[in-house]
Design an enzyme around this catalytic site. Structure first.
Site, PDB file in Angstrom:
ATOM      1  CG  ASP A   1     -12.708  -6.493   5.708  1.00  0.00           C
ATOM      2  OD1 ASP A   1     -12.434  -6.022   6.836  1.00  0.00           O
ATOM      3  OD2 ASP A   1     -13.155  -5.799   4.776  1.00  0.00           O
TER       4      ASP A   1
ATOM      5  CE  LYS B   1       0.852 -17.530  -3.045  1.00  0.00           C
ATOM      6  NZ  LYS B   1       0.100 -18.785  -2.963  1.00  0.00           N
TER       7      LYS B   1
ATOM      8  CE1 TYR C   1      -3.123  -2.879   0.025  1.00  0.00           C
ATOM      9  CE2 TYR C   1      -3.965  -2.127   2.127  1.00  0.00           C
ATOM     10  CZ  TYR C   1      -4.028  -2.988   1.053  1.00  0.00           C
ATOM     11  OH  TYR C   1      -5.008  -3.949   1.014  1.00  0.00           O
TER      12      TYR C   1
ATOM     13  CG  ASP D   1      -2.525 -19.898  -1.113  1.00  0.00           C
ATOM     14  OD1 ASP D   1      -1.788 -19.869  -0.105  1.00  0.00           O
ATOM     15  OD2 ASP D   1      -2.184 -20.443  -2.171  1.00  0.00           O
TER      16      ASP D   1
ATOM     17  CG  ASP E   1      -7.224  -4.302   3.682  1.00  0.00           C
ATOM     18  OD1 ASP E   1      -8.252  -4.272   4.373  1.00  0.00           O
ATOM     19  OD2 ASP E   1      -7.060  -3.569   2.689  1.00  0.00           O
TER      20      ASP E   1
END
Ligand code: NAD
Length: 400
Positions: free
Chosen positions: A288, A228, A177, A260, A284
Site C-alpha cells: 500500500d 525483521k 494473519y 522499517d 500488506d
C-alpha cells in the site's frame, strides 16, 4: 518456455516456470476456442461500479479477439450478508469452485453493523476465506508510475528518477494473519489480552521466494527481501531460506532489508527497488505504501495465484484498494485498477497475452489522451479532462 507463467503446484525451483507480460507466447488454438468461466464478485462500496467497467472491457476484448467469457456475477461481502446471510454465501463459493478464475471487486464497510462478529465480517469471512480456500499463496502487485501522472506521485520529480516500477511479491496464506492461536481473552477483571501468532515454515518461504526470483529474472534482476531478522524468529528463518533459494538464481542480485528501513527507502529512493519480497503482513503494508507512489490506489491491480492445471492457473484478481466508502455510488471511482486486474487475469491465468496487451495499451492511451478520474486529476495539467468511472471505462473499452 511454458505457456502459463506459474506452476505453483510444484514449489521446487526447477518445476516452476515463469514468464511474464509481453514475453508470453500466444495462445494455442485449443485454448482460443475455449469458453473461460469467470466468477465476477463485485462486493461492496465502489466494487459494483468498477466491476461494471471491467466487464465492459472484457466484452470488448471478447469481440475483438473472438474469445468467449462466461461471466457469472454473485454477491460477496456485505452484499452476500444482505442476499444470503453470509459474507461468502455457499452459492458464491460453489460458483468460484466451478470457475476458471475469480474477478473480485472489494469487500467491507467499516461503519456497517458493529454487532456482527469479526470472524463473520467480510474481510475475514470472505476475503481471507477465499485466499485460503484456493491456496492463493502468491500475491503480485505491480506498482508503476505513468509518466503523465508524475504530479500525482507524492515524491519530488528528482526522487521519481527515470520512473518508478516496483513489483511487490507478497506471501498471502501464512504469517500473522492466519497463525494460531488467534484470540482475544480476559486475563483479569478489566484487562484483555489479544494474541496473534506469526508462523512460517521452510516450504512456505521457499515457494514464495522462487516466485520472486523468477519474476526478477524477467525484470531488472534484483530481489530485495524484507524481514525483521533483528527482532523476530520468523525474520531469521525467512532470511536463511531466501538466501538458500537465491543460490538457484545466480543471475539475480539479492539484498536483505529490515522492514522499517524498507518502508523508509520506498519514500527516499524507490527507484532502487525491482522486486520486493515480503511475508504477508509486511507485504500488506509495504504494497500500500508503494501504491501511493503510483498516484492512487485506483491505478493498481493485483494478482493472487494458486494452482496450475494443464494450461491454466487459477487466479484471483482484484484492485489493490478497498471499497472506498467515501466515494462509493458517485461515479467518482477510478476503474483502472479493476480493468488492469482483468489484463493480469488474461495473461497469468489464461495466457491470452495479446488480449492483455490490448487492455494495457488502451489504458495507456486513455491516460495519454488526458482522461482523469478525480483521484489522478490535476487542475494544473491543462491537457487533463476530469471524467467519471463510466466515462473512463467507456474510453478504455473503445480503445480495446
Ligand atoms: P480504501 O482502499 O477503500 O480507500 C482508501 C482511499 O483510497 C480512499 O480515500 C478512497 O477513496 C481511495 N480509493 C481507493 N480505491 C479507489 C479508486 N478505485 N478510485 C479512487 N479512489 C480510490 O481503504 P479503507 O478506506 O481503509 O477501507 C475501506 C473498506 O475497504 C474497509 O472495510 C476495508 O476493510 C476494506 N478493504 C477491502 C479490501 C479488499 O476487499 N481487498 C482491501 C482494502 C480494504
Amino acid at each position: 518456455m511454458s505457456l502459463i507463467p506459474f506452476h505453483f503446484a510444484q514449489p521446487k525451483a526447477d518445476k516452476i516456470s515463469f514468464t511474464s507480460a509481453r514475453d508470453l507466447p500466444t495462445l494455442p488454438a485449443s485454448m482460443s476456442s475455449k469458453t473461460f468461466k469467470l466468477a465476477a464478485l463485485a462486493g461492496d462500496g465502489i466494487g459494483p461500479e468498477v466491476m461494471r467497467e471491467a466487464i465492459k472491457v472484457l466484452r470488448a476484448v471478447e469481440k475483438r479477439f473472438s474469445l468467449q467469457f462466461d461471466i457469472t456475477e454473485a454477491p460477496v461481502g456485505w452484499a452476500g450478508i444482505d442476499a444470503a446471510g453470509k459474507a461468502l454465501p455457499d452459492a458464491t463459493l460453489e460458483l468460484c469452485r466451478k470457475s476458471d478464475s475469480i474477478l473480485f471487486g472489494s469487500v467491507g464497510l467499516p461503519d456497517r453493523d458493529p454487532t456482527i462478529p469479526k470472524e463473520e465480517r467480510p474481510e475475514r469471512a470472505a476475503l481471507l476465506r477465499l485466499r485460503k480456500e484456493f491456496s492463493l499463496f502468491a500475491n503480485l502487485r505491480p506498482v508503476k508510475l505513468y509518466k503523465q501522472l508524475a504530479h500525482a506521485c507524492p515524491l519530488s520529480l528528482e526522487r521519481q528518477g527515470n520512473g518508478i516500477d516496483v513489483l511487490v511479491v507478497r506471501e498471502l496464506t501464512g504469517g500473522m494473519y492466519f497463525g494460531q492461536p488467534k484470540k482475544t481473552e480476559q486475563v483479569s477483571p478489566g484487562v484483555m489480552r489479544a494474541i496473534d501468532t506469526m508462523v512460517y515454515t521452510t516450504p512456505e518461504i521457499e515457494r514464495i521466494a522462487h516466485v520472486a526470483f523468477k519474476a526478477a529474472q524477467l525484470r531488472r534482476k534484483k530481489v530485495t527481501s524484507i524481514d525483521k531478522a533483528n527482532v523476530l524468529e520468523n525474520g531469521v528463518l525467512w532470511r536463511d531460506v531466501v538466501t538458500t533459494v537465491s543460490k538457484h538464481y545466480p543471475d539475480v542480485a539479492l539484498e536483505h532489508m529490515f522492514v522499517d528501513n524498507g518502508a523508509m527507502q520506498l519514500m527516499l529512493k524507490p527507484t532502487q527497488f525491482d522486486v520486493m519480497l515480503c511475508e504477508n503482513m509486511f507485504g500488506d503494508i509495504l504494497s500500500d505504501e508503494a501504491a501511493a507512489l503510483a498516484g492512487s490506489l485506483g491505478m493498481l491491480p493485483s494478482a493472487s495465484l494458486g494452482a496450475t492445471n494443464g494450461n491454466q492457473t487459477f487466479g484471483f484478481y482484484e484492485p489493490a484498494g478497498g471499497t472506498a466508502p467515501d466515494i462509493a455510488g458517485k461515479n467518482l471511482a477510478n476503474p483502472i485498477a479493476q480493468i488492469l486486474s482483468v489484463a493480469l487475469m488474461l495473461r497469468y491465468s489464461f495466457g491470452l497475452n495479446d488480449a492483455a496487451n490490448a487492455i494495457d495499451d488502451a489504458v495507456t492511451k486513455a491516460i495519454a489522451s488526458g482522461l482523469r478520474t478525480g483521484d489522478i486529476y490535476s487542475a494544473a495539467d491543462a491537457t487533463a479532462k476530469k471524467v467519471g468511472t463510466r466515462e473512463m471505462g467507456d474510453a478504455i473499452a473503445a480503445g480495446v
